[in-house]
Enzyme design. Structure first.
Site, PDB file in Angstrom:
ATOM      1  N   GLU A 188     -11.399   9.375  11.484  1.00 22.87           N
ATOM      2  CA  GLU A 188     -10.710   8.439  12.375  1.00 22.87           C
ATOM      3  C   GLU A 188      -9.434   9.141  12.855  1.00 22.87           C
ATOM      4  O   GLU A 188      -8.443   9.208  12.130  1.00 22.87           O
ATOM      5  CB  GLU A 188     -10.371   7.146  11.636  1.00 22.87           C
ATOM      6  N   ASP A 216     -11.830  -2.852  13.146  1.00 17.78           N
ATOM      7  CA  ASP A 216     -10.413  -3.113  13.380  1.00 17.78           C
ATOM      8  C   ASP A 216     -10.214  -3.790  14.734  1.00 17.78           C
ATOM      9  O   ASP A 216     -11.175  -4.162  15.402  1.00 17.78           O
ATOM     10  CB  ASP A 216      -9.622  -1.807  13.334  1.00 17.78           C
ATOM     11  N   GLN A 261       0.846  -1.191   0.000  1.00 20.26           N
ATOM     12  CA  GLN A 261       0.000   0.000   0.000  1.00 20.26           C
ATOM     13  C   GLN A 261       0.892   1.255   0.000  1.00 20.26           C
ATOM     14  O   GLN A 261       1.081   1.900   1.031  1.00 20.26           O
ATOM     15  CB  GLN A 261      -0.919   0.011   1.221  1.00 20.26           C
ATOM     16  N   GLU A 305      -0.127  13.951   7.168  1.00 19.68           N
ATOM     17  CA  GLU A 305       1.275  13.967   7.593  1.00 19.68           C
ATOM     18  C   GLU A 305       2.163  14.016   6.351  1.00 19.68           C
ATOM     19  O   GLU A 305       2.284  13.029   5.617  1.00 19.68           O
ATOM     20  CB  GLU A 305       1.595  12.733   8.434  1.00 19.68           C
ATOM     21  N   ASP A 337     -10.436   7.714   6.518  1.00 17.04           N
ATOM     22  CA  ASP A 337      -9.548   6.724   7.127  1.00 17.04           C
ATOM     23  C   ASP A 337      -8.255   7.381   7.613  1.00 17.04           C
ATOM     24  O   ASP A 337      -7.627   8.155   6.878  1.00 17.04           O
ATOM     25  CB  ASP A 337      -9.232   5.648   6.087  1.00 17.04           C
TER      26      ASP A 337
END
Length: 553
Positions: free
Chosen positions: A244, A312, A172, A211, A204
């Site tokens: 999230e 999760d 990913q 960042e 997500d």
């Protein structure tokens, strides 16, 4: 707080239900859930009291991370259906008063996404800067997101001789949001799905999204979030961003924005969720009370999303090491029930030993806490996890509709199922929706009642919260009030009865407490004093009825 009556803020008092289309209902018999199957269950969700349906990723995928490794942000996984099927679900849901939000997974792509395939062919590819590359990995090349599964953040692409960044799995690669072209692609993705009728996005891993790696160009990452929100509002006044953001409260405020409501619309309360499990492990509400006192006030244009379980691992990363071990010892004593050294791979009923009193107390608390409740599919019937499936996917098993083959999820051979239901006491023959629909005392009917009472108690979504002092150490008592009224909720965390003495000193003479789940009316004494008894793991919702206010009780 004065309540603004506007449909643009529908999400302030919504009931959110998260599901994976792939594991919900298989219509065509191939062993994989699909949109045609989901369309058949919209009435079930409406009867449950759901007003916001959150769909986990349904995009074309390399299928190495349960759909979160996307190969086309504009597509629909052909196993699940077509764009026409998606629109039919959105339309049917809207007809039943349910809005649909979808996962926005734009931190990364699959390594088989056409952008990355083109990017790794040549350093001169137009898509090369869609990702983050280095000739040598930085010194901090340690993966902390998936310890034990991934050791590094940078992976060598042997063909081009450079390393690419992957905050999550190596398959990913991270998108480079410092690149304006990538930001434009994300905006087009949002615009596309809004045009099809969805009402927002669950975003997500937001802190990772904004960042920006050293050397990339984005002066203010939060300005990017503000840009997304402005774009969203231009395209749809009602659309939301549910983020999230697993950070301390003080940092979460930054993600609502300096002028709250200008970035994320809603955020999950991870701090409160983790404190809840510590309170459950100790049979002591004080850890949760501490978290609720620390939860910062937010503007009416923002909201907290409360949850007790999600898709999760049940992360405990914000607890201290000693606190985390307490929760592990209570609810995940077997190492195989833990993951990444920080999380639990079980559902609530199995963690609580199937005790219906504790389970119902927790869901009563979920619906009564200030904010909006978020349910993960199967919670309403008390589904358990499949312990034979390792890792986070142990809780992503097929929805259990009946006691028939494969729990009524699919007519396919068991070997063809996308996932396997649990065996034993939590198998479909024991836990399923059909049985509980015909049992007025079932957990399913209990969740329905909670949702119905929540929906006619707007102070929960709009009101100001406070914790009330009393003399029963095992009981959490909180109050939420708005201009429409005030509600008081009590929850006993212990396996012994408790007597609670309260003083609602600011209530007028003649005020009463009306039980929202029963016929009781309790008159307040001098200085608003009242005494109540709670059974073991008991709970009560009480509305303050003032003379002549005409509120529903």
């Amino acid at each position: 707080m004065k309540i603004t009556d506007t449909s643009d803020l529908w999400w302030k008092t919504s009931v959110v239900y998260c599901l994976d289309v792939e594991t919900y209902l298989d219509h065509d018999g191939d062993g994989v859930g699909d949109f045609a199957g989901l369309a058949q269950r919209i009435d079930y969700l409406a009867d449950l009291g759901v007003t916001c349906l959150w769909l986990m990723p349904f995009y074309p995928t390399a299928d190495r991370d349960d759909g979160y490794d996307v190969t086309d942000f504009y597509g629909v996984d052909p196993r699940l259906g077509t764009h026409g099927d998606v629109v039919e679900v959105i339309r049917t849901a809207r007809d039943r008063g349910i809005r649909v939000i979808v996962d926005l997974v734009v931190n990364h792509t699959a390594d088989t996404h056409p952008w990355f395939v083109a990017a790794r062919r040549s350093r001169n590819s137009r898509y090369r800067d869609y990702y983050v590359w280095r000739d040598e990995p930085p010194a901090n090349n340690v993966n902390t997101v998936f310890p034990g599964e991934e050791t590094t953040l940078w992976e060598l692409d042997e063909k081009s001789g450079q390393y690419y960044l992957h905050t999550f799995y190596r398959h990913q690669p991270d998108l480079n949001i410092g690149n304006p072209a990538v930001r434009d692609e994300i905006a087009k993705t949002i615009g596309f799905w809004l045009q099809l009728g969805i009402s927002g996005f669950r975003v997500d891993a937001v802190p990772f999204l904004i960042e920006v790696p050293e050397g990339e160009d984005l002066a203010d990452p939060h300005e990017y979030l503000r840009d997304l929100r402005r774009f969203l509002r231009r395209r749809s006044r009602e659309a939301v961003l549910l983020g999230e953001v697993n950070l301390p409260y003080k940092e979460q405020l930054d993600y609502f924005g300096d002028n709250q409501g200008e970035e994320l619309t809603l955020q999950f309360d991870f701090i409160g969720m983790q404190a809840l499990y510590l309170s459950l492990a100790r049979s002591d509400p004080r850890p949760l009370a501490k978290a609720l006192r620390a939860r910062p006030a937010i503007a009416p244009e923002a909201q907290w999303a409360n949850f007790v379980r999600n898709h999760d691992e049940l992360t405990l990363d914000k607890l201290t090491d000693a606190e985390r071990e307490e929760v592990f010892a209570a609810f995940a004593p077997d190492e195989r029930q833990r993951v990444y050294g920080r999380g639990i791979t079980r559902r609530l009923p199995t963690m609580l030993g199937g005790d219906p009193r504790r389970i119902r107390m927790v869901y009563s608390l979920l619906f009564s806490l200030p904010g909006v409740p978020v349910l993960f599919y199967g919670e309403e019937i008390g589904m358990g996890e499949n312990p034979d499936i390792l890792g986070r996917t142990s809780v992503r098993t097929p929805m259990q509709w009946s006691d028939s083959r494969n729990g009524g999820f699919s007519p396919a051979a068991p070997s063809r199922l996308t996932s396997r239901p649990p065996e034993g006491g939590y198998a479909p023959e024991h836990i399923n929706a059909s049985q509980q629909l015909n049992d007025d005392e079932s957990l399913l009917h209990f969740i329905r009642k909670l949702a119905a009472r929540y929906r006619i108690s707007p102070e929960i979504g709009w009101g100001t919260a406070e914790l009330l002092e009393h003399d029963a150490p095992s009981v959490l008592v909180h109050s939420v009030r708005a201009d429409v009224g005030r509600m008081v909720a009590l929850h006993n965390f212990a396996d012994e009865p408790a007597r609670v003495r309260l003083a609602l000193e600011d209530e007028p003479e003649g005020a009463e407490l009306t039980d929202l789940f029963g016929p009781d009316r309790l008159a307040l004494g001098p200085a608003g004093r009242v005494e109540l008894d709670l059974p073991a793991y008991g709970w009560r919702w009480l509305r303050v009825a003032r003379p002549g206010d005409g509120r529903l009780g």
